[in-house]
Structures are given as structure tokens and as C-alpha cells.
Design an enzyme around this catalytic site. Structure first.
Site, short mmCIF file in Angstrom:
data_model
loop_
_atom_site.label_atom_id
_atom_site.label_comp_id
_atom_site.label_asym_id
_atom_site.label_seq_id
_atom_site.Cartn_x
_atom_site.Cartn_y
_atom_site.Cartn_z
CD GLU A 21 6.77 1.72 -3.59
OE1 GLU A 21 7.00 1.54 -2.23
OE2 GLU A 21 5.79 2.17 -3.57
CE LYS A 100 9.08 -1.19 -1.21
NZ LYS A 100 8.44 -0.48 -2.33
#
Length: 118
Positions: A21, A100
Site C-alpha cells: 500500500e 479507501k
């Protein structure tokens, strides 16, 4: 009393606990809701008597550039910056929602969201 609401601020960032990420990044959607007295601004047509939503957008954009492991932490930083910048307006309530998009899960999930009320 009144509210200033910014809906669906779409930005890219590098937030998450997983190493990938931090390298790949993801798209995020942020919503901000601020409750405060906006009567003087409404009566006098005066931006100095309210929270400037252009500045709010810039503030979110700046905070999104600072990597965090948790979007909860990102939401808290945004709230703290709003309170610090606009302390003279006695903001009654701030709500930040950060989502997200396409989180790295082992299932079919569009987004994961966190809502922080202050």
C-alpha cells in the site's frame, strides 16, 4: 447554526499497514461536515465570517500527501487541522469520512470507510 459539507473529495494517497500500500497507493474519497454558526456570513455576504471550503479542500489535499498506516489517523489529523485553523469560529461539530477504494482484501469489496466524529 448551519453546516458546510464537502462531499466526495477524490484524491490519491499511500495509506495502509501493508508494504504494498505504501508503494502502490490507492484512491480515497473524503467527506467533511462542519457544524457552526454561519448566520453572520449569510447576512453580510462575507467570507471572513465563515469557514472557507476552498481552504478545507486544500487542507485535505495536504494531509492526504502525508502517509499513514491507518485512515483513522488521517481523519484525526484533518479534524485537528480544521480546529486549529478555524478556532475563532467555535465549530460545534466536525465529521470526517474517509473511504479507501478497492482495499486489498481477499473478497469483493468496493471500499472500506472510517467515520470520525469530533
Amino acid at each position: 447554526m448551519g453546516k458546510i459539507i464537502l462531499e466526495n473529495i477524490r484524491l490519491f494517497g499511500y495509506h495502509g499497514c501493508m508494504q504494498e500500500e505504501g508503494r502502490i497507493g490507492s484512491h480515497y474519497t473524503t467527506n467533511i461536515e462542519i457544524e457552526l454558526n454561519i448566520n453572520e456570513a449569510a447576512i453580510h455576504d462575507d467570507l471572513s465570517k465563515t469557514v472557507d471550503y476552498v481552504h478545507l479542500y486544500s487542507l485535505v489535499e495536504e494531509e492526504m500527501k502525508i502517509n499513514s498506516k491507518l485512515i483513522e489517523h488521517l481523519a484525526k489529523r484533518i479534524i485537528q487541522r480544521i480546529r486549529k485553523r478555524y478556532k475563532e469560529f467555535l465549530i460545534k461539530h466536525i465529521k470526517v469520512k474517509i473511504c479507501k477504494e478497492n482495499p486489498p482484501l481477499q473478497g469483493d469489496v468496493d471500499r472500506v470507510c472510517v467515520i470520525l466524529d469530533d
